[in-house]
Scaffold this active site. Structure first.
Site, PDB file in Angstrom:
ATOM      1  CB  ILE A  97      -0.950   0.067   1.310  1.00 47.88           C
ATOM      2  CG1 ILE A  97      -0.129  -0.005   2.445  1.00 47.88           C
ATOM      3  CG2 ILE A  97      -1.970  -1.313   1.319  1.00 47.88           C
ATOM      4  CD1 ILE A  97      -1.172   0.126   3.728  1.00 47.88           C
ATOM      5  CB  THR A 144       4.205  -0.424   3.146  1.00 46.84           C
ATOM      6  OG1 THR A 144       3.374  -1.343   2.412  1.00 46.84           O
ATOM      7  CG2 THR A 144       3.143   0.129   3.919  1.00 46.84           C
ATOM      8  N   GLY A 170       2.892  -6.332   8.536  1.00 51.21           N
ATOM      9  CA  GLY A 170       2.993  -6.999   7.187  1.00 51.21           C
ATOM     10  C   GLY A 170       4.375  -7.310   6.893  1.00 51.21           C
ATOM     11  CB  ALA A 171       7.570  -5.526   6.998  1.00 51.65           C
ATOM     12  CE  LYS A 229      16.586   4.870  -2.414  1.00 52.30           C
ATOM     13  NZ  LYS A 229      16.814   5.050  -3.606  1.00 52.30           N
ATOM     14  CB  THR A 230      10.793   1.281   1.525  1.00 51.29           C
ATOM     15  OG1 THR A 230      11.584   0.188   2.077  1.00 51.29           O
ATOM     16  CG2 THR A 230      10.941   1.274   0.046  1.00 51.29           C
ATOM     17  N   GLY A 265       6.229   0.863   9.994  1.00 52.28           N
ATOM     18  CA  GLY A 265       5.127   1.680   9.272  1.00 52.28           C
ATOM     19  C   GLY A 265       4.373   2.529   9.675  1.00 52.28           C
ATOM     20  CD  GLU A 266       0.353   0.704  12.279  1.00 54.25           C
ATOM     21  OE1 GLU A 266      -0.711   0.537  11.838  1.00 54.25           O
ATOM     22  OE2 GLU A 266       0.628  -0.163  13.061  1.00 54.25           O
TER      23      GLU A 266
END
Lengths: 322, 168, 739
Positions: C477, C479, C520-521, C629-630, C701-702
Site C-alpha cells: 500500500i 509500504t 506486514g513486513a 530507503k522505504t 510503518g506506523e
C-alpha cells in the site's frame, strides 16, 4: 451533474444576453455542478472569445475577463505597478487552478460555506427560503461583518480583495449595453437575497477589469489560513500605503474571508491618511473596520485575528526602510 | 459531439454522447489512459494534473468538450517504463512516492512547474515578485497543489531539485 | 515442463531466533536502500489501481446517501430513477453493509441498508451505463424515512459509555501516589475524529464468471477481505477472488471490505455485467471509517529526583453501536515509563457517526502524543529537562507485567536524536526566543509502537534459469512490500534482485496477514524467508552439503571449495518452496515494541497564532531494517501524519445532525508540501530483535507517527509558554492564549 446543452461562443456577443450559464475556467462552476449545487440547463463556453489580454489603458491597465490568474499574476506590468494584485492571486488556490481560472470567473467564485456545498442541508443562498445551516452550525469559516439572519457566508477569493483595494472597475456588457461597476461594489451583502452574490444582472457578462494608475508605496497581501498553501483565507488583509515625510499619504485597505464581499472601510482609510503611523492609530483603524462585527461562535476568533493582522500589516507597510 | 484531442502527440477523434464527461474521465475511460488519477474529482488534490497547451491544470475541473483542438500531455507522454524521463528517474531514486497514486500528477506538475519557474513566474513566496529562484521553499509552495497523503514531500522536493539542477 | 519439486517450512515463533540467518547470508541486498522494483510502473502511470482497466461492458454504480441520522428507509423513488437516462438498476439489497469491515474480521460487517445509523450511510446503489448517468441518477434519489434522528447521539458528552472489564487494569495506589508525589500532573487532553484520506478513493470493479466473483479493489488484507465479501454475499470464500496489486494508500481505511465491494458484486450478479463502483471523495470521508475522537485523562507523578511513581491513563472513545473495534489508546502506556502505581481505564461510547476503525497506528497514534505531551508537562513541573527526565524513567522490564523487553533502544534513540537535533540549544525559558513576530520553541517526544505478527504464507519458486518468483497475497500500500520481499528472497537465495519477481495482491495466492498494524513486513517477510530457507535446504542437498555450510551468491552455490551455478544445479528442475510463520509464545513472554525519539522546532506567529514546523528529526529502532530507503519513507510519512494531527486535521461534525461537514480535501486539511520542512531521519541499522521473528525485524510503518504531535505541541509550549491540550492546535486556539 445534471445534463446540459453545451455551446462554444466565438465572440463576446455570442454570450452576452444568452440564456445560459457562462463557463470560462470552470474551476468553480464544474466543482459545484458535480455536486448539483449548480444545475444549469445550458452552458456557453467563452474560452475562445478573446478578452485574454492585459493591455495598457492610459496610466492604468485593462485586463480581459479571460486572462488566466497565472498570466495576470506574472504579467510584468502588474508585477511592477500593482504588485498587490499579483500577491493576492498567488496566495490563492494552486498553480494548476490558477492556470485555468480566469479573471472574470474568479470574480464570480461562489462561497465555500459547507452548507452551500451540501444539497441535503438548508441554505438560503442555494435554495432561498430553506434556512441557513451555518447559523448555529459549523461556522468557523464564516462572516463576522455584513452578515444577515439569512446568510453568513463569505466570499472566498483573494484576487477581488486586491482589486477592491486598488479601486479597480469591472466592465460588463448585457442586453442593455455596457456598464461599469466598481470592484468594491461588485459583490453584495447577503441581506434577504443571499442567492445573489454580486451585482451582475441576468444576461450580463464581465468583459474586463480596469486598474487605475499605479499607487506605488508598499503593497502587502497577508493571508491567514489553516495551512500554509492551498487553503482559503480565514482572514486576509490587502494594504497599500504610500508614505510621505513620515506620514501616510495614501492608505488603502481591503479584507477577505470576513464578509460576503471584499470588505473595504473608507472611514478606516481616512483615519490613517495624513497621519504618522502608530500602534494606537492602527488599533483605531481596526475599530473602524470592525464596527458592527459579530461572531457566530466558531468564528469569533476572526475579530481579534483581523485586528492583529491589520496591525502587523500596517506596521510593516509603514516601516521607513526594510 | 465530436472532440479532437491531441494527447501525447497522437490525435484522437472522440465521439462524446454526453458533454458532462470531464477531461479526466475522457482520458481514463474513453482513451484508456489511466495514468492520470482521480483523487478527489474537485481540484483539491492534484492527482489528475495534465499539461494542456503547455500549462498544468486539474483535468477533473474541465469538460472534455472544452478541449476540442487542444494539445494534452499526460504522464504517459512524459516517459514510459522503458524510457523514463529524468524527473521520473529522480522520483524513483529519491523514493518520491509510496503508494504511487498521486505520483503521475506530481511528476506532470513538477515538469510544468520547472518551466513556469524558467519563465520567471513568481509565487506567493517570491517577495519582490522578480527573479524567483529554485529554493526548496519555492519548490514546496509551487508543488502544494499536489497532495501526497503518504507524505513523500521531502523526497519529492529532493527529486525535483536534482532534476532541475541536472537540466541546468 | 515437469512438475515442480515442492518443499515447505513451517515455523511458530515460540522462542528467540538463534540462527540469525540474514546476518550470515552474503548477497548484500538486504537492508540496502534499493529502489522500489515497481517504481518504473508507478512513475509512468502504468501501475493498475482499482478503478482501472475495466473489463469490456463495464457499467457504473453510485451509492445513495441517507439524509437522516437515525431511523429507517421505508421507500425510495426507484421507479422514477429507473426511468432516468441510462439507468440499469436501483439496488436495495439486504446484503448491503452498514459500515466497512474491521481489519481481520473475516466476516461480513453489519448488514441491511434499511436501518440508518449515521448521516451519509449508503442506502442504495444506482447503476447506469455511464459514470455521468449513474452520478446524476443517484443524486436524484429521494428516500422516504421513518425518521428517528432526534434520538441520535452525536456528541461524545451525551453518549453512554461502556467500560469493558478486560480493558481496565490497576496496580499499586494511583490516587495516593499522586497525593504523595513531589511533582504531578493531572491533565485532560482531547483528540478529534480524523480521516485516513488515502489518495486513491475506495473503488471496486466486480465481475462474475462461471459462478465465481472477481473484484479488483483497493484493499489491504486480501485473505480476510475475500472471506468478508463471501460472507456478505452468502457464497463460499472459494468463489471470491480479490485483486489489489496496487493500492493507492490505505492507512487502515482499506483493512476490511467496504460498501463499494459489496454493492458492485451484487450489482454485477444482478445485471450479468461488470460493475465499477468508485466512491466519490465525499463518500470516502463520510462512509468509510474514521479514527475515533478521544478524551484522555493522564495522571503522572514523580519524586523530587524526577523518578516516576505513578502512571494513569484513562480514555473515552467511540464507535457505532455493536462495533467491536475500540481505539486501543492506552496500548503502550503499561510499559513505556517506570512507576509502581498504575491505572489504565478504557471506555467506549456509542455514537451515530460513521464507524470508527483502525487508522495508522491505532492506539499509540493518539495515545502516545497525549502521554508524551503530559510527560513534557511533568518534566517542566519537576524542573528537569524533558530529555533527561525521560532517560531517568526508562524501566528495566515491563513495569506492568514484569516481563523482560525483547529489546529496548529507547534511551539510545533519545540520546542520539537529542545530539543530532541540537537539543542543547533549546530555549530554557518558555516564550523566551523570538525572531521578529515569530516565537521559537523546541519539543521532543519518545516514540513507541507495539510490535505484532500475524500468520503468513508465501511461495518462492526457483526456476530452472536461476530466476525466482515470490508469491503471496500480501499487499503493497506504499509500504515497500514489493521491495523488501524481493530483497529477502534475493538475499536468501543469493540472487541479484533483478532476478527475483514478486507477485502480490491476489487473494488466490498463498495467504498472508496483509498490510495492517505494522505486521506486514515482519510476517510476510518471514514467510518468504522461510520459503527460501526451504529451498536452500534443497540446494544444499544437491550440493551435498549441510545447509549451514551453503553459501549462495550471484546465482552461484558454494560449499567449501566447490561452486556451481544455480541453473546448472537445478538441471531443468523447478523448486517450489512454501514458508509459513505463525505467532507463538515469544510475544507472550517478552514485551516487544519498536522505539524512537523525535525532535521538533516550531515558529509560532505572535500576531496570528499560525504555527510552522521548521525542523523535525527522528531516530528509530525497529529491529533489522529491510530496506533503508522505504523504511525511511515510512518514517517520513508517519511524521508528516503527525504534523497534520498536531496542527490541521479534524473531522468537523455538525452537532445537530452528525453531518460530516468538511468532507472534502479542500476543508479537511491534510498537510500540503509547504507545510513540511526538511526532515532528518536516522535508523539504527544495527538493531536486531531475536524475539520478533527469524529476520529479527520489527514493524516500522506506523512507528514514526506515534508521538510526533507531542513533539510539536511541546515545542509550541516551549515557544509560547502555553499548553495546548486539544488537538489540532489551530491558530484560533493559539490566538486565544497569546493575549
Amino acid at each position: 451533474m445534471r445534463p446540459f446543452d453545451y455551446t462554444r461562443a466565438h465572440a463576446p456577443a455570442d454570450a452576452v444576453g444568452a440564456e445560459a450559464r457562462i463557463i470560462a475556467g470552470g474551476t468553480n462552476l464544474l466543482d459545484l455542478m458535480k455536486l448539483q449545487v449548480e444545475t444549469p440547463d445550458r452552458l456557453i463556453d467563452i474560452n475562445h472569445v478573446g478578452l485574454d489580454r492585459v493591455e495598457r489603458d492610459g496610466d492604468g491597465l485593462r485586463i480581459g475577463a479571460l486572462v488566466r490568474n497565472s498570466d495576470l499574476a506574472a504579467d510584468p506590468a502588474v508585477r511592477e505597478g500593482w504588485p498587490l494584485l499579483s500577491k493576492a492571486i498567488l496566495a490563492g488556490a494552486s498553480a494548476q487552478i490558477r492556470n485555468r481560472a480566469t479573471t472574470g470567473g474568479n470574480l464570480m467564485q461562489r462561497t465555500r460555506c459547507y452548507y452551500f456545498y451540501d444539497i441535503d442541508a438548508p441554505c438560503n443562498k442555494r435554495e432561498p427560503g430553506s434556512g441557513c445551516g451555518a447559523i448555529g452550525g459549523n461556522n468557523r469559516q464564516h462572516a463576522i461583518l455584513g452578515a444577515s439572519d439569512h446568510c453568513i457566508a463569505t466570499y472566498p477569493g483573494d484576487m477581488a480583495v486586491a482589486m477592491s483595494a486598488l479601486d479597480a472597475v469591472i466592465e460588463v456588457e448585457g442586453p442593455a449595453g455596457k456598464r461599469e461597476i466598481r470592484a468594491a461594489d461588485f459583490h453584495r451583502l447577503p441581506g434577504d437575497t443571499p442567492q445573489r452574490d454580486n451585482e451582475l444582472q441576468s444576461g450580463e457578462m464581465i468583459l474586463s477589469v480596469r486598474l487605475p494608475a499605479p499607487l506605488g508605496g508598499r503593497q502587502i497581501y497577508r493571508k491567514v489560513r489553516d495551512r500554509r498553501s492551498y487553503a482559503f483565507a480565514l482572514v486576509s488583509v490587502a494594504a497599500v500605503v504610500v508614505m510621505e515625510a513620515g506620514r501616510m499619504a495614501t492608505a488603502r485597505l481591503a479584507f477577505g474571508g470576513v464578509a460576503h464581499k471584499p470588505w473595504r472601510v473608507p472611514a478606516a482609510e481616512s483615519l490613517l491618511t495624513g497621519q504618522p503611523p502608530s500602534p494606537e492609530l492602527f488599533d483605531r483603524a481596526a475599530d473602524a473596520v470592525l464596527a458592527g462585527a459579530r461572531g457566530q461562535g466558531h468564528n469569533d476568533f476572526k475579530i481579534p485575528l483581523l485586528r492583529r493582522t491589520l496591525g502587523a500589516v500596517l506596521a510593516e507597510a509603514t516601516q521607513e526602510s526594510k | 459531439m465530436d472532440v479532437t484531442l491531441t494527447v501525447n502527440g497522437a490525435q484522437h477523434d472522440l465521439r462524446l454522447d454526453d458533454p458532462r464527461v470531464s477531461l479526466l474521465d475522457a482520458l481514463r475511460q474513453h482513451l484508456d489512459l489511466n495514468g492520470t488519477k482521480k483523487g478527489c474529482d474537485h481540484g483539491q488534490c492534484g492527482a489528475c494534473t495534465v499539461i494542456v497547451n503547455g500549462r498544468r491544470i486539474n483535468s477533473c475541473l474541465s469538460l472534455a468538450v472544452m478541449h476540442d483542438g487542444d494539445e494534452i500531455t499526460t504522464i504517459e507522454g512524459i516517459g514510459t517504463p522503458d524510457d523514463l524521463a529524468p524527473m521520473q528517474r529522480a522520483f524513483i531514486r529519491h523514493d518520491g512516492f509510496q503508494c504511487g497514486y498521486c505520483t503521475p500528477g506530481q511528476i506532470v506538475s513538477a515538469t510544468a512547474m520547472l518551466e513556469e519557474l524558467r519563465q520567471g513566474w513568481p509565487s506567493q513566496l517570491s517577495d519582490d515578485l522578480k527573479n524567483p529562484e529554485l529554493t526548496d521553499e519555492e519548490i514546496r509552495e509551487r508543488m502544494s497543489g499536489n497532495i501526497c497523503r503518504c507524505s513523500c514531500y521531502p523526497n519529492i522536493v529532493d527529486a525535483i531539485r536534482e532534476t532541475a539542477e541536472g537540466a541546468a | 515442463m515437469s512438475d515442480p519439486i515442492t518443499v515447505s517450512l513451517f515455523h511458530r515463533m515460540n522462542f528467540r531466533d538463534e540462527e540469525n540467518l540474514l546476518d550470515r547470508t552474503v548477497q548484500g541486498v538486504i537492508s540496502t536502500p534499493m529502489d522500489r522494483p515497481e517504481g518504473p510502473l508507478k512513475v509512468s502511470g502504468t501501475a493498475t489501481y482499482a478503478d482501472e482497466d475495466h473489463p469490456p461492458g463495464t457499467v457504473y454504480g453510485w451509492l445513495v446517501r441517507a439524509t437522516i441520522t437515525k431511523g429507517w428507509v421505508v421507500g425510495l423513488n426507484s421507479r422514477a430513477l429507473r426511468r432516468m437516462p441510462g439507468v440499469l438498476a436501483v439496488i436495495r439489497d439486504e446484503r448491503m453493509i452498514r459500515n466497512p469491515a474491521q481489519g481481520g474480521d473475516a466476516k461480513s460487517p453489519y448488514q441491511g441498508p434499511a436501518e440508518v445509523f449515521y448521516k451519509g450511510q449508503p442506502i442504495a446503489l444506482v447503476v447506469a451505463e455511464t459514470f455521468e448517468q449513474a452520478r446524476d441518477a443517484a443524486t436524484a434519489a429521494q428516500a422516504e424515512y421513518l425518521d428517528r434522528s432526534h434520538k441520535a447521539v452525536i456528541v461524545p458528552a451525551e453518549a453512554e459509555y461502556e467500560t469493558p472489564r478486560g480493558e481496565q487494569s490497576s496496580q499499586g495506589d494511583l490516587d495516593r501516589a499522586m497525593q504523595e508525589a513531589a511533582f504531578s500532573v493531572d491533565v485532560e487532553y482531547t483528540t478529534p475524529s480524523m480521516s485516513h484520506a488515502s489518495m486513491e478513493p475506495h473503488a471496486a470493479v466486480a465481475w462474475w464468471q462461471d459462478g465465481r466473483l472477481t473484484v479488483r479493489g483497493s484493499y489491504q488484507m486480501l485473505n480476510t477481505n475475500a472471506q468478508e465479501l463471501a460472507d456478505a454475499l452468502g457464497v463460499s470464500p472459494k468463489k471470491v477472488r480479490i485483486l489489489s496489486q496496487y493500492v493507492g494508500g490505505g492507512f487502515g481505511s482499506k483493512l476490511g471490505i467496504s460498501h463499494e465491494a459489496v454493492g458492485a458484486a451484487i450489482a454485477a450478479q444482478k445485471l450479468g455485467r461488470p460493475v465499477a463502483v468508485a466512491l466519490h471523495r465525499r463518500q470516502v470521508f463520510e462512509t468509510t471509517h474514521r479514527r475515533s475522537e478521544s478524551r484522555q485523562r493522564v495522571r503522572l507523578a514523580c519524586d523530587a529526583e524526577g523518578r516516576m511513581t505513578a502512571v494513569g491513563h484513562e480514555v473515552w472513545v467511540s464507535n457505532l453501536p455493536g462495533e467491536s473495534f475500540s481505539e486501543p489508546v492506552t496500548q503502550s502506556t503499561p510499559f513505556t515509563w517506570a512507576g509502581e502505581n498504575r491505572l489504565i481505564g478504557h471506555h467506549i461510547g456509542r455514537l451515530n457517526l460513521n464507524g470508527a476503525g483502525s487508522m495508522r497506528a491505532p492506539g499509540e497514534a493518539i495515545g502516545v502524543p497525549v502521554t508524551e505531551a503530559a510527560m513534557d508537562e511533568l518534566a517542566e513541573a519537576a524542573g528537569i529537562d524533558p530529555v533527561e527526565f525521560r532517560l531517568r524513567n526508562i524501566p528495566e522490564v515491563d513495569p506492568s507485567s514484569g516481563k523482560p523487553f525483547s529489546n529496548n533502544r529507547l534511551a539510545e534513540c533519545i540520546r542520539r536524536g537529542a545530539e543530532k537535533f541540537g537539543w542543547a540549544d533549546r530555549p530554557k525559558q518558555p516564550g523566551s526566543r523570538r525572531e521578529g513576530e515569530w516565537l521559537i520553541g523546541m519539543g521532543m517526544s519518545a516514540i513507541i509502537r507495539v510490535n505484532m505478527m500475524g500468520p503468513s504464507t508465501a511461495r518462492v519458486t526457483l526456476n530452472p534459469d536461476g530466476t525466482a518468483l515470490v508469491e503471496t497475497d500480501m499487499t503493497d500500500i506504499g509500504t515497500g512490500s514489493y521491495s523488501i520481499l524481493t530483497q529477502i528472497a534475493a538475499e536468501m537465495l543469493g540472487l541479484p534482485p533483478e532476478k527475483v519477481t514478486t507477485m502480490l495482491g491476489d487473494s488466490d495466492l498463498p495467504p498472508s496477514i496483509g498490510s495492517g498494524g505494522s505486521r506486514g513486513a515482519a510476517s510476510s517477510g518471514t514467510s518468504v524467508m522461510l520459503a527460501a530457507k526451504a529451498l536452500r535446504k534443497k540446494i544444499a542437498e544437491r550440493m551435498d552439503c549441510d545447509p549451514d555450510d551453503l553459501t549462495l551468491k550471484d546465482g552461484t552455490a558454494i560449499a567449501g571449495n566447490r561452486q556451481r551455478s544455480l541453473s546448472d544445479l537445478l538441471a531443468g528442475d523447478t523448486l517450489e518452496g512454501t514458508g509459513t510463520i505463525k505467532p507463538g509464545l515469544a510475544e507472550m513472554h517478552h514485551r516487544q515494541a519498536s522505539w524512537g525519539a523525535e525532535f521538533c522546532e516550531v515558529a509560532v506567529s505572535s500576531v496570528t497564532g499560525e504555527v510552522h514546523v521548521r525542523r523535525l528529526s527522528g531516530v528509530f529502532a525497529a529491529g533489522r531494517i529491510l530496506n533503508a530507503k522505504t523504511a525511511r519513507s515510512q518514517c517520513l510519512g508517519g511524521m508528516i501524519f503527525g504534523i497534520g494531527q498536531a496542527l490541521h486535521e479534524k473531522v468537523e461534525t455538525d452537532a445537530r445532525d452528525g453531518n460530516f461537514v468538511n468532507r472534502d480535501l479542500a476543508e479537511y486539511h491534510v498537510p500540503a508540501n509547504l507545510d513540511v520542512p526538511h526532515i532528518d531521519i536516522e535508523l539504527l541499522m544495527d538493531d536486531r530483535d531475536a524475539y520478533a521473528n527469524p529476520m529479527r525485524a520489527k514493524g516500522i510503518g506506523e512507528l514514526a507517527t506515534c508521538g510526533t504531535a507531542a513533539a510539536i505541541v511541546s515545542a509550541i509550549a516551549n515557544a509560547t509558554g502555553h499548553r495546548f491540550r486539544h488537538f489540532p492546535v489551530t491558530l484560533d486556539k493559539v490566538l486565544e492564549k497569546l493575549g
